[in-house]
Design a protein around this motif. Structure first.
Motif, mmCIF file in Angstrom:
data_model
loop_
_atom_site.group_PDB
_atom_site.id
_atom_site.type_symbol
_atom_site.label_atom_id
_atom_site.label_comp_id
_atom_site.label_asym_id
_atom_site.label_seq_id
_atom_site.Cartn_x
_atom_site.Cartn_y
_atom_site.Cartn_z
ATOM 1 N N VAL A 35 11.658 -40.963 66.492
ATOM 2 C CA VAL A 35 10.311 -40.623 66.007
ATOM 3 C C VAL A 35 9.807 -39.361 66.708
ATOM 4 O O VAL A 35 9.222 -38.469 66.076
ATOM 5 N N ALA A 36 10.040 -39.258 68.018
ATOM 6 C CA ALA A 36 9.622 -38.053 68.758
ATOM 7 C C ALA A 36 10.357 -36.821 68.227
ATOM 8 O O ALA A 36 9.761 -35.739 68.099
ATOM 9 N N ALA A 38 11.531 -36.389 65.140
ATOM 10 C CA ALA A 38 10.944 -36.075 63.826
ATOM 11 C C ALA A 38 9.591 -35.387 63.998
ATOM 12 O O ALA A 38 9.292 -34.399 63.314
ATOM 13 N N ALA A 39 8.781 -35.886 64.924
ATOM 14 C CA ALA A 39 7.480 -35.264 65.187
ATOM 15 C C ALA A 39 7.670 -33.857 65.753
ATOM 16 O O ALA A 39 6.952 -32.920 65.379
ATOM 17 N N GLY A 40 8.640 -33.691 66.650
ATOM 18 C CA GLY A 40 8.932 -32.368 67.204
ATOM 19 C C GLY A 40 9.374 -31.393 66.134
ATOM 20 O O GLY A 40 8.994 -30.222 66.141
ATOM 21 N N PHE A 41 10.166 -31.875 65.203
ATOM 22 C CA PHE A 41 10.597 -31.028 64.090
ATOM 23 C C PHE A 41 9.386 -30.572 63.281
ATOM 24 O O PHE A 41 9.224 -29.381 63.005
ATOM 25 N N LEU A 42 8.537 -31.508 62.893
ATOM 26 C CA LEU A 42 7.345 -31.151 62.105
ATOM 27 C C LEU A 42 6.421 -30.215 62.881
ATOM 28 O O LEU A 42 5.915 -29.242 62.330
ATOM 29 N N TRP A 43 6.210 -30.500 64.154
ATOM 30 C CA TRP A 43 5.356 -29.656 64.985
ATOM 31 C C TRP A 43 5.923 -28.245 65.086
ATOM 32 O O TRP A 43 5.186 -27.263 65.029
ATOM 33 N N SER A 44 7.238 -28.136 65.209
ATOM 34 C CA SER A 44 7.856 -26.826 65.421
ATOM 35 C C SER A 44 7.836 -25.939 64.176
ATOM 36 O O SER A 44 8.017 -24.726 64.288
ATOM 37 N N THR A 45 7.593 -26.511 62.993
ATOM 38 C CA THR A 45 7.575 -25.677 61.785
ATOM 39 C C THR A 45 6.473 -24.630 61.834
ATOM 40 O O THR A 45 6.578 -23.606 61.167
ATOM 41 N N ARG A 46 5.454 -24.845 62.640
ATOM 42 C CA ARG A 46 4.384 -23.846 62.721
ATOM 43 C C ARG A 46 4.829 -22.572 63.421
ATOM 44 O O ARG A 46 4.154 -21.561 63.358
ATOM 45 N N TYR A 47 5.988 -22.605 64.085
ATOM 46 C CA TYR A 47 6.508 -21.427 64.777
ATOM 47 C C TYR A 47 7.545 -20.672 63.944
ATOM 48 O O TYR A 47 8.128 -19.708 64.421
ATOM 49 N N TYR A 48 7.789 -21.134 62.745
ATOM 50 C CA TYR A 48 8.758 -20.500 61.852
ATOM 51 C C TYR A 48 8.029 -19.984 60.619
ATOM 52 O O TYR A 48 7.034 -20.557 60.189
ATOM 53 N N ASP A 49 8.559 -18.928 60.024
ATOM 54 C CA ASP A 49 8.080 -18.476 58.725
ATOM 55 C C ASP A 49 8.820 -19.315 57.690
ATOM 56 O O ASP A 49 9.961 -19.027 57.337
#
Length: 174
Positions: A35-36, A38-49
């Motif tokens: 779960v962490a 998956a959450a890290g993946f979703l959170w990290s999308t804000r740093y990608y175009d």
């Protein structure tokens, strides 16, 4: 992505006896890590175009070049591992219960991600030169390692130094 479909299909099509199953506290730990991740993946999308990642930007602008559209940027996760999405995916993959089909799929997907990271490294070195080589010396590729990460200031300095050199007409960073 198409190459991931056969191992994923195997995962769900061929069921067999479990080779291992997380139980008790270990199950809580494995599921918590998944779960962490998956959450890290979703959170990290804000740093990608994400438009560039999905290809919609290139399609909209009719751009066909394979060059990296931006300078070297390092998200908070990139300070600890060079390929955070691959690392998070591996964490999710290996925290599941395993039968023979899932193990086969997990091994194939792990190999795919490892080979993909090697190919991506070659591209990133070509695009970002010495700055990426310095980053690669300090930060591990797929598995975070104690003492092998960058501070926020070090990451910022590495990216800023690269962008400043790119702004000048002459630089030997390739």
């Amino acid at each position: 992505m198409v190459l991931l479909l056969p191992p994923l299909w195997l995962t769900f099509a061929w069921r067999g006896p479990l080779l291992w199953s997380w139980q008790g506290g270990w199950a809580w730990l494995a599921n918590g890590l998944a779960v962490a991740a998956a959450a890290g993946f979703l959170w990290s999308t804000r740093y990608y175009d994400m438009g560039v990642f999905y290809g919609s930007t290139q399609w909209r602008t009719r751009e066909h070049a394979a060059e990296d559209p931006g300078g070297l940027t390092l998200s908070p996760l990139h300070r600890h591992v060079r390929h955070p999405w691959y690392s998070l995916g591996l964490l999710i993959l290996w925290t599941r219960d395993m039968d023979e089909a899932r193990l086969t799929s997990a091994l194939c997907i792990t190999l795919y991600l490892w080979l993909g990271s090697l190919l991506e490294e070659r591209k990133l070195l070509a695009f970002h030169g010495k700055a990426y080589a310095r980053y690669r010396e300090r930060v591990p590729g797929l598995v975070p390692w104690p003492g092998r990460s960058l501070s926020a200031d070090e990451a910022h300095a590495l990216c800023t130094r690269r962008q400043a050199r790119d702004a000048t007409p002459m630089h030997d960073d390739a």
